[in-house]
Design a protein around this motif. Structure first.
Motif, mmCIF file in Angstrom:
data_model
loop_
_atom_site.group_PDB
_atom_site.id
_atom_site.type_symbol
_atom_site.label_atom_id
_atom_site.label_comp_id
_atom_site.label_asym_id
_atom_site.label_seq_id
_atom_site.Cartn_x
_atom_site.Cartn_y
_atom_site.Cartn_z
ATOM 1 N N GLU A 278 48.043 -47.204 -6.673
ATOM 2 C CA GLU A 278 49.406 -47.466 -6.216
ATOM 3 C C GLU A 278 50.442 -47.198 -7.320
ATOM 4 O O GLU A 278 51.521 -46.686 -7.067
ATOM 5 C CB GLU A 278 49.450 -48.931 -5.791
ATOM 6 N N GLY B 11 49.940 -45.385 -10.141
ATOM 7 C CA GLY B 11 49.715 -44.164 -10.903
ATOM 8 C C GLY B 11 49.160 -44.404 -12.298
ATOM 9 O O GLY B 11 49.516 -43.731 -13.256
ATOM 10 N N GLY C 65 49.243 -45.350 -18.609
ATOM 11 C CA GLY C 65 50.301 -44.856 -17.734
ATOM 12 C C GLY C 65 51.639 -45.003 -18.427
ATOM 13 O O GLY C 65 51.688 -45.317 -19.622
#
Ligand SMILES: [Zn+2]
Ligand SMILES: [Zn+2]
Ligand SMILES: [Zn+2]
Length: 764
Positions: A32, A34, A52
């Protein structure tokens, strides 16, 4: 504008995070937001490396706690930055098992709504499959044999997954991803209905429908559940319930009832919002409710009782069975009188054969027994009476960590043990009364199992001061034996009660404690049980206590309340008790014998027990001369209380003594005046409430304390508990009561651990 630089964190999540769908949840979250990296289980919980952009990673870490799955209990989330790795996806790593274990194990949990929908959906491949479960529900504690929690470490190890189940198990988007007990009718356990000779029986080929037919015809069935065998009978079938009672040798102790659904519960009992919450919680305890006078129940279900223990189905098997019967069924522990609940098939076949007409059983082994939990709701809060299935082995938090690893061996009746490490106190499931070989074995094996699961090697072992308790002997034997480096600590019984109430509330005292109890070994070698003390977790000082009276014939006085009446009359009337009372006529020559025994002072240990005072009054007003289960006379006395009676008997405080004789003389006068027993019961309760409140207030005034903790088995009496609480509150005092562990002796082991940890902290 360039994209923000990627960052990477190593994140550790602790708490109940295994076997609850945590890894698929993390996997979904990563997708969701990334985030790339991996998630895995290890001995300490869940470990994640996540990479991320900084904002996404921050959200990710927050959500680990705020959006955790239903059965998870996240304790800590810690993240440390590490160099980026350049992964391209987020993966789930296989379990690792090196290093010290400190993972937690979830309690067994009631069938979730998603599984129930599938259970009732003819198009689903698990339609009517009695062992349906997923990561959000199903068996845990009762099937776990070792850690880390993976299928080979459960009693499902022997069931190889079919292709369809394998696919679900490995699909991170599936509700059954890594659900260790996952199975279906193709690959999982199977249910059988057999007769007492072990032969399959039934007409329809569906064991559930056949079992329901048997029950409706009045049969008693042994049903293998989650933590052991139950004995079942239709609750509205007079002969069936009477047969169950007769064969089980259980004279009066109430049976609990399994209701098909909430509508059925409403037909049996009145319930409020807080009771509804407990009844429908995933822990699914038996909740003691106020029964309706017109409830359709056989009279033998709960004879002479205003309340009824009710539970809702918590396994698919129970859902299917009680639905097929279409009416409430009695579901009581599968055992003979006081033995522990039977949980092995071979044992069931021999021990339960004299009771059951047939067996509804299956081939999923139960690794550890767990009885149903029982609670009452008092003032909108739960008060556990038995904390077992659905709760154990989830740890209770210790407000201050234990410096060394501790074992609390508990007391004797309603026995539990408690192991502690750091901030976690692992209070065991209900073991039972430690007075026979079976229970003792269950106790010692349970301790070994918990030590292994939670990787605890106790350095400090705590026991009761009673030299004859098997739990005390167990502790002493550890030190006599080969166990090196173990230190022993004896903790007074009622200090442990008050400490358990403190631990229950996350406090350390000092407080004024009122321990109203059956009997416990006192600091002076007599039997205590009506104590007002100043206590902290570290220490206690006795301030007031009920005036001690002889316990004529020791143990037999506990089983025969009329003996306590004789003893109390003698004390109340200064050695010259009245001779014209009904109770004396009723008991004839044995009354004279007991008076002689009291004069001789042989076999008459002294006790300040409030429980025994309640027994004496129950006998005096003709409620009960002998009991057939623990606390029966006092329970029936509470049931009789005329709730709107305002008057109370007077009782003096004299030095450190609470004069019970005053109460007894007032009871006798009302008995002579033929006052109704319910009114006498009420005036007695009110008198006890008043004198206890005055003693506690005096103790507070003397010490400058303003908090009072209430514990001990007699505080299972809700009339007493609520009225003492109210009296203290209206005097401006703060009152601590139990809401996580029982006030009875099942809480002693936690109290012992709390005392040991506090003393250890003070000296280390
Ligand atoms: Zn489920
Ligand atoms: Zn399968
Ligand atoms: Zn006790």
């Amino acid at each position: 504008m360039s994209a923000p630089a990627r960052v990477r964190s190593r994140i550790r999540v602790t708490g109940i995070v295994q076997g609850v769908g945590f890894r698929p949840f993390v996997h979904g979250l990563a997708g969701e937001l990334g985030v790339v990296g991996f998630v895995g289980n290890d001995e300490a919980g869940v470990i994640i490396e996540a990479e991320g952009d900084p904002a996404a990673l921050e959200k990710f870490v927050d959500a680990l706690r705020s959006r955790a799955p239903a059965l998870a209990a996240v304790e800590e989330v810690s993240a440390v930055p590490i160099p980026v790795g350049g992964d391209t996806a987020f993966t789930i790593a296989a379990s690792e098992s090196h290093g010290p274990r400190s993972t937690l194990i979830s309690a067994d949990s009631a069938t979730c709504d998603d599984c129930l929908r599938e259970l009732h959906d003819p198009a689903d491949r698990r339609y009517r499959y009695p062992f349906i479960n997923c990561t959000n529900c199903g068996p845990r504690f009762t099937i776990v044999t070792d850690v880390p929690y993976d299928r080979p470490s459960t009693t499902m190890a022997g069931f190889a997954l079919c292709a369809a189940c394998t696919a679900e198990y490995h699909d991170p988007t599936d509700r059954r991803f890594h659900a260790q007990p996952v199975c279906c009718s193709q690959c999982g356990p199977t249910l059988r209905l057999i007769d007492t000779a072990g032969q399959p029986v039934g007409e329809s080929g569906d064991p559930i429908r056949d079992a329901a037919t048997w029950l409706s015809a009045g049969a008693v069935l042994a049903v293998k559940g989650l933590g052991g065998f139950h004995l079942a009978a239709r609750a509205d079938h007079e002969q069936a319930v009477a047969a169950l009672r007769g064969r089980k040798h259980r004279e009066d102790k109430p049976f609990a009832v399994l209701a098909p659904d909430l509508a059925a519960v409403h037909e049996l009992c009145e319930l409020d919002e807080a009771e509804l919450v407990e009844l429908t919680s995933r822990r699914r305890p038996i909740v003691l409710l106020h029964r309706r006078p017109d409830a359709r129940l056989a009279p033998q279900v709960a004879p002479g009782n205003r309340s009824l223990g009710v539970m809702l189905p918590y396994t698919p098997l129970h859902h299917l069975l009680v639905d097929a019967v279409g009416a409430p069924i009695v579901l009581t522990s599968g055992n003979i009188s006081d033995e522990p609940i039977v949980y092995h098939d071979a044992d069931a076949a021999t021990r339960l054969r004299p009771i059951a007409d047939g067996f509804l059983t299956h081939d999923r082994p139960i690794h550890i027994r767990a009885d149903d939990s029982v609670l009452r709701v008092v003032g909108g809060r739960p008060m556990p009476l038995r904390r077992s299935r659905g709760y154990a082995p989830e740890p209770l938090p210790l407000a201050w960590p234990a410096p060394r690893q501790v074992l609390g061996c508990g007391a004797e009746l309603k026995s539990t043990f408690c192991l502690a490490k750091g901030r976690h106190a692992f209070l065991s499931h209900h073991i039972g009364d430690l007075e026979n070989y079976e229970t003792l074995r269950s106790f010692t094996e349970g301790i070994e199992h918990f030590k292994r699961l939670f990787d605890i090697a106790p350095e400090l072992v705590v026991h009761d001061l009673h030299p004859e308790y098997l739990s005390t002997k167990y502790a002493l034997d550890l030190v006599d034996g080969d166990v090196e480096g173990v230190e022993l600590l004896g903790v007074q019984h009622h200090h442990a009660h008050i400490a358990s109430c403190l631990a229950d509330n996350g406090e350390e005292g000092p407080v004024v404690g009122i321990a109203c109890d059956g009997t416990g070994y006192g600091g002076d070698g007599t039997l205590w049980g009506g104590e007002v003390m100043v206590a902290s977790l570290v220490d206690y000082r006795r301030m007031f206590h009920l005036e001690p009276v002889p316990l004529p014939g020791g143990e037999s006085a506990i089983k025969e309340p009329w003996r306590m009446a004789a003893s109390w009359l003698r004390v109340a009337y200064d050695g010259a008790p009245p001779d014209d009372l009904e109770i004396i006529a009723r008991n004839g020559v044995r009354w004279t014998h007991v008076l002689r025994l009291l004069d001789s002072e042989l076999d008459t240990p002294m006790t300040s027990s409030v429980g025994r005072l309640f027994d004496a009054v129950a006998a005096l007003i003709g409620i009960r001369d002998a009991v057939n289960y623990e606390g029966q006379a006092a329970i029936e006395l509470e049931q009789r209380v005329q709730l709107d009676e305002p008057a109370g008997y007077p009782a003096r405080l004299e030095g450190e003594l609470i004069r019970g004789g005053d109460l007894i003389r007032a009871v006798v006068e009302d008995v002579r005046a033929e006052v109704d027993p319910g009114t006498i019961a009420a005036r007695f309760h009110n008198g006890v409430v008043d004198v206890l409140a005055r003693a506690a207030q005096a103790a507070c005034a003397e010490t400058g304390l303003s908090t009072v903790a209430l514990s001990g088995g007699v505080f299972q009496n809700v009339v007493l508990l609520q009225r003492v609480s109210a009296a203290l509150s209206s005097a401006g005092l703060r009152v601590l009561t139990h809401s996580r562990v029982p006030p009875n002796d099942a809480g002693i082991s936690l109290g012992q651990v709390a005392v040991a940890a506090a003393r250890d902290r003070a000296t280390h």
